[in-house]
Motif scaffolding. Sequence first.
Motif: not given
Length: 388
Positions: A51-58, A5-10, A30-36
């Motif tokens: 999704r994926g690793r970006k979702r977990e880091a976020y 299951p995907a990591t829950p987000l607020p 964005a710099d801390r998560v690694g996205v734009t």
Amino acid sequence: MTRSPATPLPPPKARRRLRETAALTQTQLADRVGVTPATVRAWESGRTTPRGRKREAYAKLLKTLAEEETVRAPEPEPEPQTEAKLEPEAKPQLQPEPEAKPQPQPEPQHQSQPQPVAAPEPVALTPAQAFDALYAFSAPALVRQTFLLTGRREQARESVERAFQAAWEHWPEVARDRDPVGWVRATAYEYALSPWQRLRPRHRHPEPPPADPGDRTLLNTLLRLPPRHRRTLVLYDGVGLDLPETAAETEASTPATANRLLRAREAVAGRLPALADPQVLHRRLAELASNERLRAAEPPTVRRGGERRARLRTRAAIAFTVALIGTTALTVRTAPTHYEPPVSPGQAVRGVPQRVAPGALSDEELELRQKLRDQVQDGPERLSPRLE
């Protein structure tokens, strides 16, 4: 193999609130998560989901911000004067109200032994049925709202249809969204306010204005506003969104959205002083949108149109790929394998004596030849000194 299951987000509003409470900009987050930064704006507006690793880091970063907010536990600050001024007490909605659900009637119970009432099982809808229900519920209101942005009836209808076609192409994502109507509304507004709409031939022919002089004046006043101010005014005073929701949908900060709203209200009140009251302005916007006869196409027609456009794009992509492959193969087949220097063209040369064929020697030439042959080949004799 089962998928974890995907990591829950607020919710998107909570994500934006946590970032602003931590005094972080979208670029810093964005710099801390690694996205734009554009990706962060899309996450906070709810248009896309990580999704994926970006979702977990976020999710991990938002959890850390929430824990820091709990540790700080700031005292509730008084509401800013700007937002209090912008928030009306009661706002009627331009969106359609859901139909009232009939209240279940209590079943008569047996006097001796009560019978348990079985709860009705939820009916599972197919994707097409869910899409048709969403379209029938929100499409008419969205067409009226888009008309307030463009002032063109056909363009408003086309913008809403294109937005729903995009929603049908991304239906799994839209169906899981917390606000599907907001997703479609944002897409329709962006399509309607796109600058390339002015280049279309249809834009050169003006449509008939509203029949009522007051509606015509109000519509002209709206169209004179900058697109961003017009969109903010329609979302806040027309649709009835609050200030954070309006800021998230327009991808702007809350102070910037409040500034745009104040400027738009000042511009409207400058030309129409009777609309200085937000309640009166909202009522007039609803009347202007309701007085126009705006119709939306049927849901199956929109779905078939979207599927046909998707097939055409797929075929065009396949044709372009085949043409590119064929061109590359032809180039490889006909390309030279070695370098051949070009042959320079011939050029006449002047001033060179003509070659003469050898003939018989003259007497002088014969005598000279004989003299050369008779001489000693070792060179001249050496001179020796002698005494005198």
